[in-house]
Scaffold this active site. Structure first.
Site, PDB file in Angstrom:
ATOM      1  N   HIS A  12     -40.327  58.732  22.789  1.00 32.89           N
ATOM      2  CA  HIS A  12     -39.851  58.008  22.001  1.00 32.89           C
ATOM      3  C   HIS A  12     -39.082  58.316  20.805  1.00 32.89           C
ATOM      4  CE1 HIS A  12     -39.521  52.711  21.396  1.00 32.89           C
ATOM      5  NE2 HIS A  12     -38.010  54.037  21.064  1.00 32.89           N
ATOM      6  N   HIS A  14     -33.953  57.610  20.903  1.00 33.13           N
ATOM      7  CA  HIS A  14     -31.983  57.529  21.360  1.00 33.13           C
ATOM      8  C   HIS A  14     -31.664  58.728  20.945  1.00 33.13           C
ATOM      9  CE1 HIS A  14     -33.742  52.877  22.081  1.00 33.13           C
ATOM     10  NE2 HIS A  14     -34.936  53.685  20.405  1.00 33.13           N
ATOM     11  N   HIS A 192     -38.752  47.781  25.221  1.00 25.56           N
ATOM     12  CA  HIS A 192     -38.863  47.817  23.800  1.00 25.56           C
ATOM     13  C   HIS A 192     -39.317  46.361  23.672  1.00 25.56           C
ATOM     14  CE1 HIS A 192     -36.262  51.670  23.688  1.00 25.56           C
ATOM     15  NE2 HIS A 192     -36.869  51.034  21.377  1.00 25.56           N
ATOM     16  N   GLU A 195     -41.833  44.265  18.972  1.00 30.14           N
ATOM     17  CA  GLU A 195     -41.402  44.759  17.848  1.00 30.14           C
ATOM     18  C   GLU A 195     -40.484  43.609  17.077  1.00 30.14           C
ATOM     19  OE1 GLU A 195     -37.205  46.613  18.188  1.00 30.14           O
ATOM     20  OE2 GLU A 195     -37.752  48.250  16.530  1.00 30.14           O
ATOM     21  N   ASP A 273     -38.665  57.933  16.931  1.00 36.91           N
ATOM     22  CA  ASP A 273     -37.488  56.823  17.282  1.00 36.91           C
ATOM     23  C   ASP A 273     -35.633  56.938  17.250  1.00 36.91           C
ATOM     24  OD1 ASP A 273     -36.760  53.889  18.054  1.00 36.91           O
ATOM     25  OD2 ASP A 273     -37.291  53.088  16.697  1.00 36.91           O
ATOM     26  N   ASP A 274     -35.105  57.049  16.085  1.00 27.65           N
ATOM     27  CA  ASP A 274     -33.418  57.015  15.197  1.00 27.65           C
ATOM     28  C   ASP A 274     -34.053  58.115  14.210  1.00 27.65           C
ATOM     29  OD1 ASP A 274     -32.509  55.555  17.098  1.00 27.65           O
ATOM     30  OD2 ASP A 274     -33.133  54.262  16.632  1.00 27.65           O
TER      31      ASP A 274
HETATM   32  O1  MCF Z   1     -35.937  51.243  18.943  1.00 27.03           O
HETATM   33  C1  MCF Z   1     -34.510  51.618  17.765  1.00 27.03           C
HETATM   34  C2  MCF Z   1     -35.033  49.836  17.636  1.00 27.03           C
HETATM   35  N1  MCF Z   1     -35.164  49.011  17.989  1.00 27.03           N
HETATM   36  C3  MCF Z   1     -34.810  48.634  19.277  1.00 27.03           C
HETATM   37  N2  MCF Z   1     -33.614  49.088  19.193  1.00 27.03           N
HETATM   38  C4  MCF Z   1     -33.214  50.357  19.178  1.00 27.03           C
HETATM   39  C5  MCF Z   1     -33.472  51.239  18.230  1.00 27.03           C
HETATM   40  N3  MCF Z   1     -32.461  52.479  18.078  1.00 27.03           N
HETATM   41  C6  MCF Z   1     -32.012  52.482  19.755  1.00 27.03           C
HETATM   42  N4  MCF Z   1     -31.784  50.690  19.612  1.00 27.03           N
HETATM   43  C7  MCF Z   1     -30.838  50.614  21.081  1.00 27.03           C
HETATM   44  C8  MCF Z   1     -29.831  50.390  19.883  1.00 27.03           C
HETATM   45  O2  MCF Z   1     -29.605  49.219  20.745  1.00 27.03           O
HETATM   46  O3  MCF Z   1     -31.267  51.200  21.570  1.00 27.03           O
HETATM   47  C9  MCF Z   1     -29.633  51.354  21.737  1.00 27.03           C
HETATM   48  C10 MCF Z   1     -28.672  51.237  20.834  1.00 27.03           C
HETATM   49  O4  MCF Z   1     -27.753  51.139  21.383  1.00 27.03           O
HETATM   50  C11 MCF Z   1     -29.660  53.122  22.313  1.00 27.03           C
HETATM   51  S1  MCF Z   1     -30.462  53.795  23.982  1.00 27.03           S
HETATM   52  C12 MCF Z   1     -29.568  55.297  24.325  1.00 27.03           C
HETATM   53 ZN    ZN Z   2     -36.546  52.697  20.236  1.00 23.02          ZN
END
Ligand code: MCF
Ligand code: ZN
Length: 330
Positions: A12, A14, A192, A195, A273-274
């Site tokens: 997971h 992004h 998702h 959360e 995640d990020d």
């Molecule tokens: O998991 C985290 C927090 N929860 C929800 N969404 C996101 C998270 N990190 C990125 N996102 C979403 C966000 O809206 O995923 C999108 C972003 O624009 C990118 S998907 C390549």
């Molecule tokens: Zn995420």
């Protein structure tokens, strides 16, 4: 101990959310875009809360404007993940940001990402697979266009379809049509859920989107019948403990339910995640979990084996990665 050298599977992330801040700053400078407002004094990303995080994410993404930019991004992300010991990674990629959901533009972005991934596989021994992702707060019509891009490019590198974004926006069931399209194209599914919203959101995802995995899903802990269902339906949770604590879903790791979920028999995995947004990487996640819950290398090996079992990849890749994980003497 340092967990740096332990081979890891991460399900997971992004792709833009994993962008090193220096890469985004460099692109902003090249394109004369003023992004100073999204950076903190220490050079990392700055935001107040989850909703502001979504805005800052989109602002950072606004300087990624071409297939070449995404090739640079992919290379930088894979280098960082490989440094943390990740050998198999899945990342969410959105045609919303890569070509504005236009199929032909999306193909060009995808080709650039895939080329960069092939190069990193050769040079750094890390395998990447892409999960095309709809953004929930862009709404169901946009999600259908995203699913169309997914249908056109499913197979090979693109193995899954998912949804992220603002869980307070709309309902999971609003996106059933887009998920049906992706399933018909042979893609595996995740969304998702659980959360920011409670356990009902996870139930809705299972009922309406028929996903095999749930992104986060941690608030399932509030409903014991749902826990039973996750076990019976063999659902894997993509848990991101550092993300949850940084964004304030839980006030500290001691309150986080990952250990309880695991003890009850739910299949949990660990991801970042990020990572730069949450000042983390996989080594830090493991060190924090080890300190908090007493988990050791054998526990992490078991988590990584659960992750590769639930990975959206072909069986040859699964067998190859599983062998590397099993060969570790922990
Ligand atoms: O998991 C985290 C927090 N929860 C929800 N969404 C996101 C998270 N990190 C990125 N996102 C979403 C966000 O809206 O995923 C999108 C972003 O624009 C990118 S998907 C390549
Ligand atoms: Zn995420």
């Amino acid at each position: 101990m340092s967990y740096q050298s332990l081979p890891k599977v991460e399900l997971h992330t992004h792709i833009e959310g994993a962008a090193p801040p220096d890469l985004i700053k460099g692109l902003a400078k090249e394109k004369s875009v003023d992004l100073s407002g999204i950076f903190a004094e220490d050079g990392g990303y700055a935001y107040r809360d989850f909703w502001h995080f979504l805005e800052v994410y989109e602002a950072a993404t606004s300087v990624l404007k071409s297939p070449t930019d995404y090739a640079r991004l992919t290379k930088a992300v894979l280098e960082k993940c490989a440094e943390a010991g990740v050998i198999y990674l899945e990342t969410f990629i959105s045609p919303d940001f890569c070509g504005g959901r236009d199929v032909s533009a999306w193909r060009d972005y995808l080709a650039a990402i895939e080329d960069a991934a092939n190069e990193a596989e050769r040079d750094a021994g890390i395998t990447l697979r892409g999960v095309i992702t709809a953004v929930r707060h862009f709404g169901p019509d946009a999600a259908r266009e995203t699913a169309r891009c997914a249908q056109e490019t499913a197979g090979g590198f693109i193995t899954g379809f998912g949804m992220g974004g603002d869980e307070k926006s709309g309902k999971q069931s609003d996106f059933a049509y887009a998920f049906d399209m992706a399933r018909e194209a042979g893609l595996q599914l995740t969304t998702h859920a659980g959360e920011w919203n409670g356990p009902q959101e996870v139930r809705d995802a299972l009922d309406h989107l028929k996903v095999q995995r749930i992104g986060h899903g941690v608030r399932a802990i509030e409903d014991l019948a749902l826990i039973d269902r996750l076990i019976e339906d063999d659902i894997t949770l993509e848990v991101c403990p550092g993300s949850n604590v940084f964004l304030g879903v839980y006030s500290d790791l001691g309150d986080h339910p990952i250990a309880k979920l695991r003890d009850k028999g739910v299949k949990v995995t660990v991801s970042t995640d990020d990572p730069p947004f949450f000042r983390t990487d996989m080594v830090k996640e493991y060190e924090d979990l080890s300190r908090q819950f007493g988990w050791d290398a054998a526990d992490f090996q078991a988590l990584n084996l659960a992750a590769i079992d639930a990975a959206f990849c072909d069986e040859t890749t699964r067998t190859r990665v599983r062998k590397i994980l099993e060969a570790q003497d922990v």
